[in-house]
Design a protein around this motif. Sequence first.
Motif, PDB file in Angstrom:
ATOM      1  N   UNK A 276      10.215 -28.902  68.968  1.00 37.84           N
ATOM      2  CA  UNK A 276       9.606 -28.832  67.640  1.00 37.84           C
ATOM      3  C   UNK A 276       9.693 -27.481  66.981  1.00 37.84           C
ATOM      4  N   UNK A 277      10.035 -26.438  67.730  1.00 36.65           N
ATOM      5  CA  UNK A 277      10.225 -25.120  67.121  1.00 36.65           C
ATOM      6  C   UNK A 277      11.478 -25.134  66.242  1.00 36.65           C
ATOM      7  N   UNK A 278      11.514 -24.232  65.257  1.00 32.34           N
ATOM      8  CA  UNK A 278      12.687 -24.185  64.382  1.00 32.34           C
ATOM      9  C   UNK A 278      12.876 -22.784  63.815  1.00 32.34           C
ATOM     10  N   UNK A 279      14.121 -22.482  63.479  1.00 35.72           N
ATOM     11  CA  UNK A 279      14.453 -21.221  62.822  1.00 35.72           C
ATOM     12  C   UNK A 279      15.372 -21.524  61.659  1.00 35.72           C
ATOM     13  N   UNK A 280      15.059 -20.941  60.510  1.00 36.27           N
ATOM     14  CA  UNK A 280      15.855 -21.138  59.305  1.00 36.27           C
ATOM     15  C   UNK A 280      16.159 -19.768  58.720  1.00 36.27           C
ATOM     16  N   UNK A 281      17.429 -19.363  58.777  1.00 33.60           N
ATOM     17  CA  UNK A 281      17.761 -18.029  58.286  1.00 33.60           C
ATOM     18  C   UNK A 281      19.167 -17.615  58.624  1.00 33.60           C
ATOM     19  N   UNK A 282      19.328 -16.325  58.906  1.00 37.82           N
ATOM     20  CA  UNK A 282      20.654 -15.768  59.147  1.00 37.82           C
ATOM     21  C   UNK A 282      20.952 -15.661  60.639  1.00 37.82           C
ATOM     22  N   UNK A 283      22.243 -15.914  60.963  1.00 36.97           N
ATOM     23  CA  UNK A 283      22.708 -15.840  62.353  1.00 36.97           C
ATOM     24  C   UNK A 283      23.883 -14.875  62.445  1.00 36.97           C
ATOM     25  N   UNK A 284      24.050 -14.313  63.648  1.00 36.28           N
ATOM     26  CA  UNK A 284      25.209 -13.486  63.932  1.00 36.28           C
ATOM     27  C   UNK A 284      25.576 -13.659  65.400  1.00 36.28           C
ATOM     28  N   UNK A 285      26.797 -14.103  65.652  1.00 31.00           N
ATOM     29  CA  UNK A 285      27.275 -14.279  67.033  1.00 31.00           C
ATOM     30  C   UNK A 285      26.319 -15.139  67.859  1.00 31.00           C
ATOM     31  N   UNK A 286      25.914 -16.272  67.293  1.00 30.28           N
ATOM     32  CA  UNK A 286      25.049 -17.245  67.987  1.00 30.28           C
ATOM     33  C   UNK A 286      23.597 -16.801  68.132  1.00 30.28           C
ATOM     34  N   UNK A 287      23.219 -15.706  67.508  1.00 32.99           N
ATOM     35  CA  UNK A 287      21.842 -15.216  67.629  1.00 32.99           C
ATOM     36  C   UNK A 287      21.181 -15.104  66.261  1.00 32.99           C
ATOM     37  N   UNK A 288      19.836 -15.224  66.258  1.00 37.47           N
ATOM     38  CA  UNK A 288      19.077 -14.993  65.029  1.00 37.47           C
ATOM     39  C   UNK A 288      19.185 -13.513  64.683  1.00 37.47           C
ATOM     40  N   UNK A 289      19.718 -13.245  63.511  1.00 43.78           N
ATOM     41  CA  UNK A 289      19.971 -11.856  63.157  1.00 43.78           C
ATOM     42  C   UNK A 289      19.969 -11.731  61.638  1.00 43.78           C
ATOM     43  N   UNK A 290      19.009 -10.925  61.117  1.00 42.05           N
ATOM     44  CA  UNK A 290      18.851 -10.797  59.688  1.00 42.05           C
ATOM     45  C   UNK A 290      17.533 -11.411  59.240  1.00 42.05           C
ATOM     46  N   UNK A 291      17.442 -11.815  57.995  1.00 44.80           N
ATOM     47  CA  UNK A 291      16.219 -12.425  57.476  1.00 44.80           C
ATOM     48  C   UNK A 291      16.117 -13.886  57.876  1.00 44.80           C
ATOM     49  N   UNK A 292      14.889 -14.288  58.245  1.00 43.45           N
ATOM     50  CA  UNK A 292      14.699 -15.677  58.605  1.00 43.45           C
ATOM     51  C   UNK A 292      13.239 -16.021  58.827  1.00 43.45           C
ATOM     52  N   UNK A 293      13.011 -17.331  59.028  1.00 36.60           N
ATOM     53  CA  UNK A 293      11.666 -17.825  59.293  1.00 36.60           C
ATOM     54  C   UNK A 293      11.674 -18.653  60.564  1.00 36.60           C
ATOM     55  N   UNK A 294      10.789 -18.271  61.506  1.00 36.02           N
ATOM     56  CA  UNK A 294      10.671 -19.019  62.759  1.00 36.02           C
ATOM     57  C   UNK A 294       9.310 -19.700  62.772  1.00 36.02           C
ATOM     58  N   UNK A 295       9.339 -21.021  63.038  1.00 38.05           N
ATOM     59  CA  UNK A 295       8.093 -21.782  63.101  1.00 38.05           C
ATOM     60  C   UNK A 295       7.941 -22.392  64.488  1.00 38.05           C
ATOM     61  N   UNK A 296       6.719 -22.233  65.026  1.00 38.23           N
ATOM     62  CA  UNK A 296       6.402 -22.821  66.319  1.00 38.23           C
ATOM     63  C   UNK A 296       5.708 -24.175  66.105  1.00 38.23           C
ATOM     64  N   UNK A 297       5.856 -25.023  67.079  1.00 39.77           N
ATOM     65  CA  UNK A 297       5.229 -26.342  66.980  1.00 39.77           C
ATOM     66  C   UNK A 297       3.704 -26.251  66.955  1.00 39.77           C
ATOM     67  N   UNK A 298       3.127 -25.143  67.481  1.00 38.75           N
ATOM     68  CA  UNK A 298       1.666 -24.992  67.511  1.00 38.75           C
ATOM     69  C   UNK A 298       1.099 -24.428  66.212  1.00 38.75           C
TER      70      UNK A 298
END
Length: 367
Positions: A276-298
């Motif tokens: 249920x966790x999710x990340x919506x934003x920028x990636x670099x080389x398969x990793x979260x890198x740059x601006x983004x939003x991470x949401x936890x299921x809790x």
Amino acid sequence: MGAGYCFGEKAVEAKNINEGGLDLEKKPEEEVKVEPQSETLEPVFKMLVDPHEALTMQSGIRGYLVRKEIRKPLAEVKEVKTWQKLADKYPKLGKPLTEIQSSFVGDLEKKLVPLDIQRPDDGVAVKEMPAVQLDDGTVYEGEWDKHGNKHGLGTLVKEDGSKIVGCFKGGQLEGKGRMIESSGLVFEGEFKNGAMNGAGTVQNKSGGKFDGELADGKLHGKGTEQWPDGTKYKGGYQHGLRHGKGVLEMPDGTTYKGEFSNDKMHGSGKLVYKNGNSYDGEFKDNMMHGLGTFKWADGRVYEGNFKKDQKHGKGKMTWPDDKIYDGDWKDNKQHGEAEYTFQKKDKEMTTRKSKWENGSRVEWLDS
């Protein structure tokens, strides 16, 4: 009166009867003789064709007919010599192709659906020849054109045991075909200049399969791939690698939808995990890198900067109980100055400026 005689004497008699039997007696000197047609045309023919010229024309016609009769047998003899010369150019194999191809290739071919290939109707004369060994060490069995090129339906076996079956044109695989490499890769589809170009399928010995567009033997354009472990991808490719926009489904249920570069998640995208966790934003080389939003299921939410999958730089973290940290982060921990909103003992919410190190508050800055 003379004009009426073009119909002949009987026509005149019939006319007299129809006009009431009038007696139109003709005098002998008024009769007109009609000369036979052959006598009037013969002088004309003689004037148009000179006797000497007529003999020359007849001689030319006879010569043409003789040459025509001789040309066909000569062409047939020449063609036989051409094919015989081609047959003698390369040493004959003298045994079935199955004895020189890789056993692994043979076993793999048995599992494949039989290949349905139609000979192209290109008007080129071809002749089927037995298996021969070519100068580069490969063995070819199939059709040739009279210029000594592989042309038509044929089978080619390389020195390493790889096998190619399909249509050849001017010596190269051209049109529909199948290539089974000794490494276990199987290419099937449209070939041009000896390599896959256009729509086709590729599968490896592990069971991974690609279906889409290829250029010069590499995945290029739009396509889909599927692996035995459940991994699926649908999207763009460039020079054999995932590139552009696509959707990747991973075995654990995680899904990525966004941009790829050189086979990696790179650019803007959204990653949704099975939990249920999710990340919506920028990636670099398969990793979260740059601006983004991470949401936890809790209910936790982080909005800000990431560096190599970690919260790093400026960012705002919100908790389900309305606690907020808005400030500096380093290596996934609160580090630096921030505005910290929390609930006091009297359960009232308050916001204070503070200083943090490695995830712990070390000082209030507004006291």
